[in-house]
Design a protein around this motif. Sequence first.
Motif, mmCIF file in Angstrom:
data_model
loop_
_atom_site.group_PDB
_atom_site.id
_atom_site.type_symbol
_atom_site.label_atom_id
_atom_site.label_comp_id
_atom_site.label_asym_id
_atom_site.label_seq_id
_atom_site.Cartn_x
_atom_site.Cartn_y
_atom_site.Cartn_z
ATOM 1 N N GLY A 280 0.813 -1.212 0.000
ATOM 2 C CA GLY A 280 0.000 0.000 0.000
ATOM 3 C C GLY A 280 0.846 1.261 0.000
ATOM 4 N N ASN A 281 0.328 2.325 0.584
ATOM 5 C CA ASN A 281 0.991 3.626 0.605
ATOM 6 C C ASN A 281 2.225 3.587 1.507
ATOM 7 O OD1 ASN A 281 1.471 6.328 0.182
ATOM 8 N ND2 ASN A 281 -0.026 7.032 1.697
ATOM 9 N N ASN A 282 3.288 4.293 1.082
ATOM 10 C CA ASN A 282 4.526 4.309 1.863
ATOM 11 C C ASN A 282 5.077 5.725 1.999
ATOM 12 O OD1 ASN A 282 6.518 2.880 3.336
ATOM 13 N ND2 ASN A 282 7.907 2.897 1.579
ATOM 14 N N ASP A 283 4.176 6.710 1.999
ATOM 15 C CA ASP A 283 4.653 8.093 2.018
ATOM 16 C C ASP A 283 5.319 8.474 3.329
ATOM 17 O OD1 ASP A 283 2.282 7.942 3.425
ATOM 18 O OD2 ASP A 283 1.452 9.813 2.639
ATOM 19 N N HIS A 284 5.075 7.723 4.402
ATOM 20 C CA HIS A 284 5.731 7.981 5.679
ATOM 21 C C HIS A 284 6.635 6.832 6.110
ATOM 22 C CE1 HIS A 284 2.429 10.961 5.948
ATOM 23 N NE2 HIS A 284 3.245 11.633 6.736
ATOM 24 N N GLY A 285 6.918 5.921 5.194
ATOM 25 C CA GLY A 285 7.748 4.770 5.536
ATOM 26 C C GLY A 285 6.995 3.670 6.259
ATOM 27 N N GLN A 286 5.659 3.676 6.194
ATOM 28 C CA GLN A 286 4.858 2.716 6.956
ATOM 29 C C GLN A 286 4.952 1.281 6.438
ATOM 30 O OE1 GLN A 286 3.744 5.451 5.213
ATOM 31 N NE2 GLN A 286 1.535 5.316 4.895
ATOM 32 N N LEU A 287 5.566 1.081 5.278
ATOM 33 C CA LEU A 287 5.779 -0.285 4.782
ATOM 34 C C LEU A 287 7.037 -0.911 5.370
ATOM 35 C CD1 LEU A 287 4.743 -0.172 1.004
ATOM 36 C CD2 LEU A 287 3.336 -0.502 3.060
ATOM 37 N N GLY A 288 7.892 -0.076 5.986
ATOM 38 C CA GLY A 288 9.054 -0.614 6.685
ATOM 39 C C GLY A 288 10.257 -0.898 5.826
ATOM 40 N N ILE A 289 10.304 -0.300 4.623
ATOM 41 C CA ILE A 289 11.413 -0.562 3.706
ATOM 42 C C ILE A 289 11.980 0.763 3.217
ATOM 43 C CG2 ILE A 289 12.125 -1.681 1.559
ATOM 44 C CD1 ILE A 289 9.811 -3.616 1.943
ATOM 45 N N GLU A 290 13.230 0.986 3.507
ATOM 46 C CA GLU A 290 13.918 2.230 3.137
ATOM 47 C C GLU A 290 13.917 2.411 1.628
ATOM 48 O OE1 GLU A 290 15.470 5.641 4.184
ATOM 49 O OE2 GLU A 290 15.837 4.136 5.752
ATOM 50 N N GLY A 291 13.514 3.626 1.179
ATOM 51 C CA GLY A 291 13.597 3.985 -0.223
ATOM 52 C C GLY A 291 12.520 3.395 -1.108
ATOM 53 N N VAL A 326 8.191 -4.640 21.298
ATOM 54 C CA VAL A 326 7.366 -3.998 20.277
ATOM 55 C C VAL A 326 8.264 -3.202 19.347
ATOM 56 C CG1 VAL A 326 5.473 -2.382 19.842
ATOM 57 C CG2 VAL A 326 5.431 -3.845 21.878
ATOM 58 N N TRP A 327 7.982 -3.306 18.048
ATOM 59 C CA TRP A 327 8.754 -2.615 17.016
ATOM 60 C C TRP A 327 7.813 -1.754 16.199
ATOM 61 C CZ3 TRP A 327 14.149 -3.523 16.520
ATOM 62 C CH2 TRP A 327 14.644 -4.432 17.468
ATOM 63 N N ALA A 328 8.320 -0.590 15.730
ATOM 64 C CA ALA A 328 7.468 0.382 15.059
ATOM 65 C C ALA A 328 8.209 1.066 13.933
ATOM 66 C CB ALA A 328 6.969 1.411 16.072
ATOM 67 N N TRP A 329 7.441 1.542 12.943
ATOM 68 C CA TRP A 329 8.035 2.277 11.824
ATOM 69 C C TRP A 329 6.949 3.114 11.142
ATOM 70 C CZ3 TRP A 329 7.163 -2.901 12.178
ATOM 71 C CH2 TRP A 329 6.339 -3.515 11.230
ATOM 72 N N GLY A 330 7.401 4.131 10.376
ATOM 73 C CA GLY A 330 6.474 5.021 9.681
ATOM 74 C C GLY A 330 6.444 6.408 10.293
ATOM 75 N N ASP A 331 5.294 7.053 10.210
ATOM 76 C CA ASP A 331 5.115 8.417 10.712
ATOM 77 C C ASP A 331 5.371 8.474 12.222
ATOM 78 O OD1 ASP A 331 4.400 11.089 10.923
ATOM 79 O OD2 ASP A 331 2.266 10.632 11.126
ATOM 80 N N ASN A 332 6.131 9.500 12.646
ATOM 81 C CA ASN A 332 6.473 9.620 14.063
ATOM 82 C C ASN A 332 6.368 11.056 14.547
ATOM 83 O OD1 ASN A 332 7.297 8.503 16.549
ATOM 84 N ND2 ASN A 332 9.453 8.942 16.156
ATOM 85 N N THR A 333 5.578 11.870 13.844
ATOM 86 C CA THR A 333 5.511 13.284 14.172
ATOM 87 C C THR A 333 4.910 13.536 15.553
ATOM 88 O OG1 THR A 333 3.413 13.374 12.962
ATOM 89 C CG2 THR A 333 5.401 14.056 11.778
ATOM 90 N N ARG A 334 4.200 12.561 16.088
ATOM 91 C CA ARG A 334 3.603 12.682 17.421
ATOM 92 C C ARG A 334 4.301 11.776 18.440
ATOM 93 N NH1 ARG A 334 0.172 17.052 18.150
ATOM 94 N NH2 ARG A 334 -1.074 17.392 16.280
#
Length: 548
Positions: A280-291, A326-334
Motif C-alpha cells: 500500500g501507501n509508503n509516504d511515511h515509511g509505513q511499509l518498513g522498507i527504506e527507499g 514492540v517494534w514500530a516504523w512510519g510516521d512519528n511526528t507525534r
Amino acid sequence: VTDATAVAAGTSHSLALKSDGTVWAWGDNSWGQLGDGTTTSSPRTLARQVPSLTGVVHIAAGLQHSLALKSDGTVWAWGYNAFGQLGEGSTLSRSSPVRVRELSGIVAIEAGPYHSAALKSDGTVWMWGDNYYGQLGDRTTDSRSLPAQVAGISGSIRALSSRGSHMVVQRSDGLLWAWGRNASGQLGLGTSTEVTTPVLVPGFSRVRAISAGGRMSLALRQDGTVWSWGDNTYGQLGNGATGSYFFPVQVQGTPRPSPLSSGAHHSLYARADGIVLSWGNNDHGQLGIEGLASSASPVVVPELRCIEAVSGGTSYSLALRCDGTVWAWGDNTRGQLGDGTTTSRATPVQVRELLGVMAVVGGAGHSLALREDGTVWAWGDNTSGQLGDGTTTSRATPVVISALTGIKALAAGASHSLALKSGGTVWAWGANDFGQLGDGTTISRTAPVQVPDLVNVAALVSGHAHSLARLADGTLWSWGANDFGQLGDGTTTSRSLSARVQELTDVMAISAGTHHSVALFRDGRVQAWGSNEYGQLGDGSLSLYPSP
C-alpha cells in the motif's frame, strides 16, 4: 496396567507410573532397562513391576536406560550405562535401580538418548552422561558419570526437555535456553553450530510448555500457539513445508492473536513463519522498507523475525515480537513510534523500555500496549487525553496508565482508546466529541471512565470515532459517531450511550474501518454497514447502509 498417572517411552521399552508410586515396565531388556535384575534378549510383552522401587513421583526413559524420581527428591537409574548416564560414578550397566550419586532435592527429571538431566527445587539444572555434542552444557564434549550443575543459566528454571542430543529448558519467566547438537537448527538460534553452554533462544518468550525431539524442538506459548524449529525432512514442524528451519515457525492450525491489520492506506500481514508482509501507501515509511515507493504487491519487511501480531496506525505500523518487545516504523511526528524521538522511520525501531507485551494497537497518532501483567502502556499524541495518563501531554516513550489494571484487550480509535477488563467491563478515554467514549456525554476524558450498562463484553474494536463491543452471548453493541450509519442502528445520528446493533446474534468477530463496520457470524456469513463510497462494504454497490 491400571491407575497409571504417567508414562515414558524409550526406544524399545516402556514405563508406567501408578498412583501408588510403583513403576511398571515392558519391552526390550537387553541392557537391563526394565529394572528387574535380568538382561533378557527376548522382549517382555507384559508389564511387570520394577522390584524394590516405591514412592516414585516421576519417570523418564532414554534410548536404553530408565530414570525414576522419588518423593524424597532422590533419583534412581538403571539400564545401559556406557556413557555414565546412570550417574552412579561408573560406566557399568545395571539391571536394577541404583541411586544417582550426589543428587537431592530434585523436582523433575529428563532422559536423553545417552544422557540424563535433573531439575532441583532451587531452579538449577544438573546433567550427566554422553556429551559428544556438548549436551551437558559444561563447555566441553567430555562424557561424565556423575551429575554436575549446568552453569551460565541466569534465573530459575521450571521445565526441561531433551529427547535428542540437545537440551531446551524453560525459565520461570517463560524464556527459553538451549544447548547441544544443532545440525538442523534445533536450538532455534539461526545457525547450525553446536553450542556447549546454554544460550538464550532469541526473540522467544511467554512459553508454557516445551518438548525437544530428536532434531527438532516444540514450544507451546501462553497465547495457545505452537511453534517449532529444526529438522523438517518429514514435515514434522507442521508448518506446511519441508526443510530445516533455524528460527521458530508457527505450527499450522493454531490460533494467532492478530495476523492482519490495516492503517489508513496500507496493510500488514504477520505470516505463520513470523515474517511481516506490507503493501500500500509508503509516504511515511509505513511499509518498513527504506527507499521503497508505494507497493501494490506485498513486500517483506526486512530484519523482522518471529513476529506474532501487527497493528496498523494511520500512517505507521506496530509489530509485536515473540520475545514480548514492540517494534514500530512510519510516521512519528507525534512520537507514536515510542523510540524517544519524533523522527519518522522507514525501517523498524524498537519501542523503548517496553517488555512483556502481549498485544498492541495503533490509532491515528497514538499507540497502546497491553502487558502480561494486565497493565496498559501508551505513547504518542495526547492532545485529547487519549494516552489516559491524566494529562494532555504527548509522549515519545511509553507511560503506564496507572488507573487501569486487569486488562485483557485494547482498541484505539483516531483519538480515543478503549480497554476491556477481565471481568467483562469496558473503560474509555480520550476524544469524545461524537460520544465515542460511551459515557453519556461528549466531554473528552484524560483518564479512563467506565462505559455504563455494558457487561460480559468479549471483544472491542474502534473506528475513527465510533466503538463496537461484542458480548459473550454473541450480540453486538455500538456507540459514537454515526454520520455514515456506522453504528448499524438504521439512522445516521451519533450516540453517546451504547445500544444494540439491531437484532444481530451469533457474532463471532468484529472489525471497524474509518466509517464502516463488519461482523463475522459463526456460520461464516459476513455483514457490513456504514460508509461505502469506495465499495468497502463489499456488496457490489457504492451505497451507504445504516443497517447491516
